[in-house]
Structure formats: structure tokens, C-alpha cells
Design a protein around this motif. Sequence first.
Motif, PDB file in Angstrom:
ATOM      1  N   SER A   1       0.756  -1.419   0.437  1.00 14.22           N
ATOM      2  CA  SER A   1      -0.136   0.177   0.000  1.00 14.22           C
ATOM      3  C   SER A   1       0.664   1.235   0.288  1.00 14.22           C
ATOM      4  N   LEU A   2       0.340   2.322  -0.481  1.00 13.68           N
ATOM      5  CA  LEU A   2       1.177   3.670  -0.133  1.00 13.68           C
ATOM      6  C   LEU A   2       0.401   4.268   0.908  1.00 13.68           C
ATOM      7  N   ALA A   3       2.029   5.192   1.359  1.00 14.72           N
ATOM      8  CA  ALA A   3       2.207   5.956   3.014  1.00 14.72           C
ATOM      9  C   ALA A   3       1.562   7.295   2.480  1.00 14.72           C
ATOM     10  N   ASP A   4       1.770   7.499   1.561  1.00 13.39           N
ATOM     11  CA  ASP A   4       1.194   9.018   0.782  1.00 13.39           C
ATOM     12  C   ASP A   4       0.791   9.078  -1.090  1.00 13.39           C
ATOM     13  N   LEU A   5      -0.108   9.723  -1.143  1.00 16.14           N
ATOM     14  CA  LEU A   5      -0.325   9.486  -2.881  1.00 16.14           C
ATOM     15  C   LEU A   5      -0.887  11.274  -3.007  1.00 16.14           C
TER      16      LEU A   5
ATOM     17  N   VAL B   1       1.883  13.775 -10.511  1.00 16.24           N
ATOM     18  CA  VAL B   1       1.599  12.958  -9.322  1.00 16.24           C
ATOM     19  C   VAL B   1       2.153  12.422  -8.779  1.00 16.24           C
ATOM     20  N   TYR B   2       2.767  11.887  -7.643  1.00 17.52           N
ATOM     21  CA  TYR B   2       3.532  11.426  -6.597  1.00 17.52           C
ATOM     22  C   TYR B   2       2.710  11.120  -5.690  1.00 17.52           C
ATOM     23  N   ALA B   3       3.505   9.572  -5.291  1.00 15.29           N
ATOM     24  CA  ALA B   3       3.156   8.996  -4.391  1.00 15.29           C
ATOM     25  C   ALA B   3       4.473   8.196  -3.779  1.00 15.29           C
ATOM     26  N   THR B   4       4.654   7.917  -2.118  1.00 11.99           N
ATOM     27  CA  THR B   4       5.197   6.909  -1.312  1.00 11.99           C
ATOM     28  C   THR B   4       5.131   5.466  -0.835  1.00 11.99           C
ATOM     29  N   PRO B   5       5.254   4.460  -1.389  1.00 10.72           N
ATOM     30  CA  PRO B   5       5.184   3.448  -0.913  1.00 10.72           C
ATOM     31  C   PRO B   5       5.522   3.319   0.719  1.00 10.72           C
ATOM     32  N   GLU B   6       4.407   2.491   1.360  1.00  9.31           N
ATOM     33  CA  GLU B   6       4.785   2.198   2.823  1.00  9.31           C
ATOM     34  C   GLU B   6       6.058   1.130   3.656  1.00  9.31           C
TER      35      GLU B   6
ATOM     36  N   GLU C   1      10.043   0.626   2.010  1.00 11.27           N
ATOM     37  CA  GLU C   1      11.046   1.237   0.875  1.00 11.27           C
ATOM     38  C   GLU C   1      11.099   0.336  -0.092  1.00 11.27           C
ATOM     39  N   PHE C   2      10.841  -0.998   0.043  1.00  7.53           N
ATOM     40  CA  PHE C   2      10.935  -2.412  -1.047  1.00  7.53           C
ATOM     41  C   PHE C   2      10.710  -1.845  -2.447  1.00  7.53           C
ATOM     42  N   ALA C   3       9.039  -1.438  -1.833  1.00  9.30           N
ATOM     43  CA  ALA C   3       7.439  -1.735  -3.033  1.00  9.30           C
ATOM     44  C   ALA C   3       8.277  -1.190  -4.017  1.00  9.30           C
ATOM     45  N   THR C   4       7.425  -0.994  -5.350  1.00  9.02           N
ATOM     46  CA  THR C   4       7.783  -0.456  -6.685  1.00  9.02           C
ATOM     47  C   THR C   4       6.491   0.400  -6.868  1.00  9.02           C
ATOM     48  N   VAL C   5       6.494   1.167  -7.108  1.00 11.37           N
ATOM     49  CA  VAL C   5       5.241   2.104  -7.351  1.00 11.37           C
ATOM     50  C   VAL C   5       5.632   2.690  -8.730  1.00 11.37           C
ATOM     51  N   THR C   6       4.223   2.389  -9.963  1.00 11.12           N
ATOM     52  CA  THR C   6       4.420   2.872 -11.441  1.00 11.12           C
ATOM     53  C   THR C   6       2.684   3.580 -10.832  1.00 11.12           C
TER      54      THR C   6
ATOM     55  N   ALA D   1      -5.514   9.000 -13.142  1.00  3.82           N
ATOM     56  CA  ALA D   1      -4.279   8.734 -12.717  1.00  3.82           C
ATOM     57  C   ALA D   1      -4.890   7.699 -12.108  1.00  3.82           C
ATOM     58  N   THR D   2      -3.251   6.346 -12.770  1.00  3.42           N
ATOM     59  CA  THR D   2      -3.478   5.004 -11.894  1.00  3.42           C
ATOM     60  C   THR D   2      -2.353   5.077 -11.584  1.00  3.42           C
ATOM     61  N   VAL D   3      -2.391   4.840 -10.168  1.00  2.00           N
ATOM     62  CA  VAL D   3      -0.978   4.277  -9.770  1.00  2.00           C
ATOM     63  C   VAL D   3      -0.883   3.015  -8.695  1.00  2.00           C
ATOM     64  N   VAL D   4      -0.049   2.141  -8.955  1.00  4.68           N
ATOM     65  CA  VAL D   4      -0.052   0.684  -8.543  1.00  4.68           C
ATOM     66  C   VAL D   4       1.315   0.970  -7.865  1.00  4.68           C
ATOM     67  N   VAL D   5       1.477   0.385  -6.419  1.00  2.00           N
ATOM     68  CA  VAL D   5       2.121  -0.620  -5.442  1.00  2.00           C
ATOM     69  C   VAL D   5       1.806  -1.594  -5.724  1.00  2.00           C
ATOM     70  N   THR D   6       3.778  -2.018  -5.601  1.00  3.74           N
ATOM     71  CA  THR D   6       3.738  -3.813  -6.168  1.00  3.74           C
ATOM     72  C   THR D   6       4.384  -3.791  -4.861  1.00  3.74           C
ATOM     73  N   SER D   7       4.727  -4.947  -3.983  1.00  2.88           N
ATOM     74  CA  SER D   7       5.077  -5.851  -2.935  1.00  2.88           C
ATOM     75  C   SER D   7       6.912  -6.442  -3.649  1.00  2.88           C
ATOM     76  N   GLU D   8       7.391  -6.282  -2.727  1.00  3.94           N
ATOM     77  CA  GLU D   8       9.481  -6.424  -3.523  1.00  3.94           C
ATOM     78  C   GLU D   8       8.996  -8.087  -3.863  1.00  3.94           C
ATOM     79  N   ASP D   9       8.167  -8.989  -3.204  1.00  2.00           N
ATOM     80  CA  ASP D   9       8.438 -10.493  -4.596  1.00  2.00           C
ATOM     81  C   ASP D   9       6.607 -10.338  -5.449  1.00  2.00           C
ATOM     82  N   GLY D  10       6.301  -9.097  -5.785  1.00  2.00           N
ATOM     83  CA  GLY D  10       5.867  -9.424  -6.689  1.00  2.00           C
ATOM     84  C   GLY D  10       3.983  -9.765  -6.109  1.00  2.00           C
TER      85      GLY D  10
END
Length: 189
Positions: free
Chosen positions: A2-6, A37-42, A44-49, A63-72
Motif C-alpha cells: 500500500s501507499l503511505a502518501d499520494l 502525480v507523486y506517491a510514497t510506498p509504505e 521502501e522495497f515496494a515498486t510504484v508505477t 491517474a492510476t497508481v499501482v504499488v507492488t510488494s517487493e516479491d510481486g
Amino acid sequence: ASLADLWVEGFQISPTFNPNTKHYTLTVQDNTKSVLVYATPESEFATVTGTGGYQLPLGTTTATVVVTSEDGQSSDTYTIDITRIGSHDASLSGLGVLGYEIEPDFRSNTYEYSVNVPYNVEDVTIIATASNEESVITGDGFHTVRRGSNRFPVKVTSGAGDVLTYFVTVNRDNPVTALLDNLAVRNYT
């Protein structure tokens, strides 16, 4: 994940960001043609697109923002519906009849014009230019004219839906005819 900020730079999304809320809205004025558009993941190892610049045509852009865990293995999608409202300017910057002079001289805040054409003119072309590029003009172009007075509306609809109507009255002269009431010949033998 999930995101910490958007956020959208320079604007406040609605509702205020909450990691559990996945859909947001934002309305911007006509002069805003793009946003960042900016986003910060919860994590630090997550990926944001989906962050970065978005061009804003009139209407709604998502605007579609996707946050993906480190392991996908998990991801969350957040959306911001950004609505760019159009300009309220429904005025014209120019109005005329091709080949003729309208009266009075054009002013964007004058809505009635006229032009006189000879009796043998059967059609005219009304030319109109909007002050704002997003406006839509109807009533310009080719028009057939009958003898006498012909009133043509030229309607301008702004990007925001405001409407102004200008009128061009084309006065077509009647033909000049010469008829004899009486013909007499005097002193003829």
C-alpha cells in the motif's frame, strides 16, 4: 502493498489521502494543462508505477497508481479522477461575411451585426473565430440568402458549456425594375 502518501503537486485531492481509500478526485481550472502525480510506498522495497506527468485535455483523466510488494505477490491500485473544466469564455475574437463589411465594426461584446449585399447575391459565407480555442462555433459557414432580411445566429459554446449567440443580418436588395405605367405617342402620323 500500500501507499503511505499520494498527492498531486500544487493541488489537494479529495478526500484527504488515507491508505485504505483507493479512489480520489481533483478538479482543476482550464489553464491547468498538466499535473504531476507523486506517491510514497509504505515499504521502501515496494515498486510504484503510474506517477509522473499527466496531460489534461478537457474532461476527466484518470491517474492510476499501482504499488507492488517487493516479491510481486501483492499490489494495490489507487486512482485519481482529475477533471479539467473548460474555459467560461464563449466570446468571438472575429466575425465577418466573406467579401463584405459588417456593421458596426466587430467587437467581442457586441452581438448584433448587419451587412448589405446586392440583389444578385444568393449566398454568403459567415466567418467566425473563437477567443478561446476550446470553444465550439455553430452557425458560421455557407448560408443561402433570400431577398430582404436574413438573420443568422452564430452560437459559441465555451469549454465549460457557457453559450453566447451573435447575430448577422444579411440584407439582400430587391432587383431594380422599371415598368411603364403608360406609353403614348403624340403627333404621330
